[in-house]
Motif scaffolding. Structure first.
Motif, PDB file in Angstrom:
ATOM      1  N   LYS A  29       0.237  -3.315   4.499  1.00  0.00           N
ATOM      2  CA  LYS A  29      -0.638  -4.004   5.440  1.00  0.00           C
ATOM      3  C   LYS A  29      -1.312  -5.246   4.861  1.00  0.00           C
ATOM      4  O   LYS A  29      -2.084  -5.913   5.575  1.00  0.00           O
ATOM      5  CB  LYS A  29      -1.681  -3.028   5.986  1.00  0.00           C
ATOM      6  CG  LYS A  29      -1.077  -1.943   6.859  1.00  0.00           C
ATOM      7  CD  LYS A  29      -2.120  -0.999   7.399  1.00  0.00           C
ATOM      8  CE  LYS A  29      -1.517   0.057   8.305  1.00  0.00           C
ATOM      9  NZ  LYS A  29      -0.570   0.955   7.638  1.00  0.00           N
ATOM     10  N   ARG A  30      -0.999  -5.577   3.629  1.00  0.00           N
ATOM     11  CA  ARG A  30      -1.510  -6.839   3.101  1.00  0.00           C
ATOM     12  C   ARG A  30      -0.881  -8.037   3.801  1.00  0.00           C
ATOM     13  O   ARG A  30      -1.305  -9.179   3.587  1.00  0.00           O
ATOM     14  CB  ARG A  30      -1.309  -6.890   1.579  1.00  0.00           C
ATOM     15  CG  ARG A  30      -2.376  -6.073   0.843  1.00  0.00           C
ATOM     16  CD  ARG A  30      -2.129  -5.967  -0.638  1.00  0.00           C
ATOM     17  NE  ARG A  30      -1.075  -4.994  -0.929  1.00  0.00           N
ATOM     18  CZ  ARG A  30      -0.894  -4.427  -2.130  1.00  0.00           C
ATOM     19  NH1 ARG A  30      -1.689  -4.756  -3.132  1.00  0.00           N
ATOM     20  NH2 ARG A  30       0.083  -3.556  -2.312  1.00  0.00           N
ATOM     21  N   VAL A  90      -0.590   1.228   2.677  1.00  0.00           N
ATOM     22  CA  VAL A  90       0.675   1.852   3.078  1.00  0.00           C
ATOM     23  C   VAL A  90       0.333   3.173   3.759  1.00  0.00           C
ATOM     24  O   VAL A  90      -0.144   4.110   3.114  1.00  0.00           O
ATOM     25  CB  VAL A  90       1.608   2.096   1.884  1.00  0.00           C
ATOM     26  CG1 VAL A  90       2.888   2.795   2.348  1.00  0.00           C
ATOM     27  CG2 VAL A  90       1.948   0.787   1.183  1.00  0.00           C
ATOM     28  N   SER A  91       0.555   3.218   5.056  1.00  0.00           N
ATOM     29  CA  SER A  91       0.204   4.419   5.819  1.00  0.00           C
ATOM     30  C   SER A  91       0.903   4.364   7.153  1.00  0.00           C
ATOM     31  O   SER A  91       1.244   3.282   7.645  1.00  0.00           O
ATOM     32  CB  SER A  91      -1.312   4.486   6.036  1.00  0.00           C
ATOM     33  OG  SER A  91      -1.669   5.609   6.818  1.00  0.00           O
ATOM     34  N   ALA A  92       1.120   5.520   7.752  1.00  0.00           N
ATOM     35  CA  ALA A  92       1.696   5.613   9.096  1.00  0.00           C
ATOM     36  C   ALA A  92       0.931   6.668   9.874  1.00  0.00           C
ATOM     37  O   ALA A  92       0.481   7.665   9.313  1.00  0.00           O
ATOM     38  CB  ALA A  92       3.180   5.973   9.021  1.00  0.00           C
ATOM     39  N   ILE A 114      -5.541  -5.870  14.606  1.00  0.00           N
ATOM     40  CA  ILE A 114      -5.798  -4.839  13.602  1.00  0.00           C
ATOM     41  C   ILE A 114      -4.510  -4.405  12.915  1.00  0.00           C
ATOM     42  O   ILE A 114      -4.516  -3.943  11.788  1.00  0.00           O
ATOM     43  CB  ILE A 114      -6.532  -3.624  14.221  1.00  0.00           C
ATOM     44  CG1 ILE A 114      -7.078  -2.714  13.110  1.00  0.00           C
ATOM     45  CG2 ILE A 114      -5.646  -2.861  15.200  1.00  0.00           C
ATOM     46  CD1 ILE A 114      -8.051  -1.673  13.592  1.00  0.00           C
ATOM     47  N   GLU A 115      -3.382  -4.613  13.606  1.00  0.00           N
ATOM     48  CA  GLU A 115      -2.106  -4.234  13.004  1.00  0.00           C
ATOM     49  C   GLU A 115      -0.960  -4.882  13.775  1.00  0.00           C
ATOM     50  O   GLU A 115      -1.061  -5.116  14.980  1.00  0.00           O
ATOM     51  CB  GLU A 115      -1.934  -2.706  13.024  1.00  0.00           C
ATOM     52  CG  GLU A 115      -1.033  -2.191  11.936  1.00  0.00           C
ATOM     53  CD  GLU A 115      -1.272  -0.710  11.633  1.00  0.00           C
ATOM     54  OE1 GLU A 115      -0.403  -0.127  10.977  1.00  0.00           O
ATOM     55  OE2 GLU A 115      -2.306  -0.157  12.058  1.00  0.00           O
ATOM     56  N   VAL A 116       0.118  -5.179  13.056  1.00  0.00           N
ATOM     57  CA  VAL A 116       1.362  -5.633  13.670  1.00  0.00           C
ATOM     58  C   VAL A 116       2.431  -4.639  13.247  1.00  0.00           C
ATOM     59  O   VAL A 116       2.765  -4.543  12.068  1.00  0.00           O
ATOM     60  CB  VAL A 116       1.742  -7.063  13.223  1.00  0.00           C
ATOM     61  CG1 VAL A 116       3.055  -7.483  13.887  1.00  0.00           C
ATOM     62  CG2 VAL A 116       0.637  -8.050  13.562  1.00  0.00           C
ATOM     63  N   GLU A 117       2.941  -3.882  14.193  1.00  0.00           N
ATOM     64  CA  GLU A 117       3.840  -2.764  13.901  1.00  0.00           C
ATOM     65  C   GLU A 117       5.292  -3.187  14.139  1.00  0.00           C
ATOM     66  O   GLU A 117       5.707  -3.389  15.279  1.00  0.00           O
ATOM     67  CB  GLU A 117       3.497  -1.576  14.799  1.00  0.00           C
ATOM     68  CG  GLU A 117       2.082  -1.044  14.600  1.00  0.00           C
ATOM     69  CD  GLU A 117       2.042   0.187  13.726  1.00  0.00           C
ATOM     70  OE1 GLU A 117       3.014   0.395  12.979  1.00  0.00           O
ATOM     71  OE2 GLU A 117       1.062   0.926  13.817  1.00  0.00           O
TER      72      GLU A 117
END
Length: 291
Positions: A92-93, A134-136, A261-264
């Protein structure tokens, strides 16, 4: 051997609500498909015309093994999304790059060594969220109040001890009422949006394969669409690829404006159940890619 293999994991069997919809939509397109466990050495990935990464939700504790698998698959058949995109997106960096490009991203402090933790936690006076890069499925993620800074420090140091860097973000109070908005893109084009209830009412989210979520259909606002479209254009330029699927998760900042917050791009649920045409759009995109 089916035309397309949907990469999954053993623990996700029967839990991916997108899977039956996508299988049916692919069949309607004349494309045979079946799920397969990415960690199963007995699968002949190269016999399929394409492999589409879907519910590989157990990859985070063995990211390097997962990326090595992706590179092997890509050497023998089409892989979506591609291995280099998965490599970039599973840390996620990448959010630092988005922020540097001027995209509104949730403010984030990074701790890559134990000496960084105190500074990261002191950046905001209110509640903070601590999570690994690093997480899911929101695993190992928790919200801490100002009175819980020692617990937050212990959580961050535990993540670092496990070999993962840490990100610390302020908890955005508007989330409790408004939740997150996810924008789904298929082959670079906007498909649909969904709403997600606030997860972090308190306590860690780290025991199961993924955190249970309250999902609803939602109409994206013009401001949300503008950011989502901007992110997708940036991703295509940054990676040199138009992703088969993408999900841009947005949250309301203190002023109400959307922030990323996130790009998946790896294994996101696309919540195909929230839009009647979403599965058909994804199946058509897969068919086009395999010719």
């Amino acid at each position: 051997m089916p035309d397309v293999l949907l990469a999954s994991c053993a623990a996700a069997t029967g839990k991916d609500e997108d899977e039956p919809l996508l299988l049916a939509a692919l069949a309607a397109e004349g494309v045979s498909a079946a799920p397969a466990d990415w960690a199963d050495d007995g699968v002949d990935w190269g016999a399929a015309s394409a492999v589409v990464v879907r519910s590989t939700w157990d990859y985070a504790p063995r990211r390097e093994e997962f990326l090595a698998w992706a590179r092997r698959v890509e050497a023998v058949t089409r892989l979506a999304n591609p291995a280099d995109v998965l490599t970039w997106n599973t840390d996620k960096r990448y959010l630092r790059e988005l922020a540097a490009a001027g995209v509104p991203v949730v403010p984030t402090a990074w701790a890559e060594a134990p000496d960084d933790v105190a500074t990261a936690l002191e950046r905001w006076p209110g509640d903070v969220v601590v999570k690994p890069v690093v997480s899911a499925g929101a695993r190992d993620t928790a919200r801490f109040s100002p009175a819980e800074r020692e617990q937050a420090r212990a959580a961050a140091e535990g993540i670092l001890a496990g070999g993962r860097a840490v990100m610390v973000q302020p908890y955005l109070d508007r989330l409790d009422a408004e939740g997150e908005t996810g924008l789904v893109y298929v082959d670079g084009a906007y498909s649909h949006a969904f709403g997600k209830g606030a997860l972090l009412a308190g306590g860690p989210l780290g025991e199961g394969l993924y955190a249970e979520e309250e999902i609803t259909s939602r109409t994206a606002t013009p401001a949300q669409r503008a950011i989502g479209d901007r992110v997708l254009a940036w991703v295509a330029e940054r990676t040199g690829r138009t992703p088969l699927y993408a999900r841009v998760d947005l949250v309301p900042g203190d002023d109400g404006d959307p922030q990323v917050i996130e790009v998946e791009l790896t294994e996101p649920s696309l919540f195909l159940t929230t839009d009647g045409g979403a599965a058909d759009r994804l199946a058509a995109a897969i068919r086009r890619r395999i010719g």
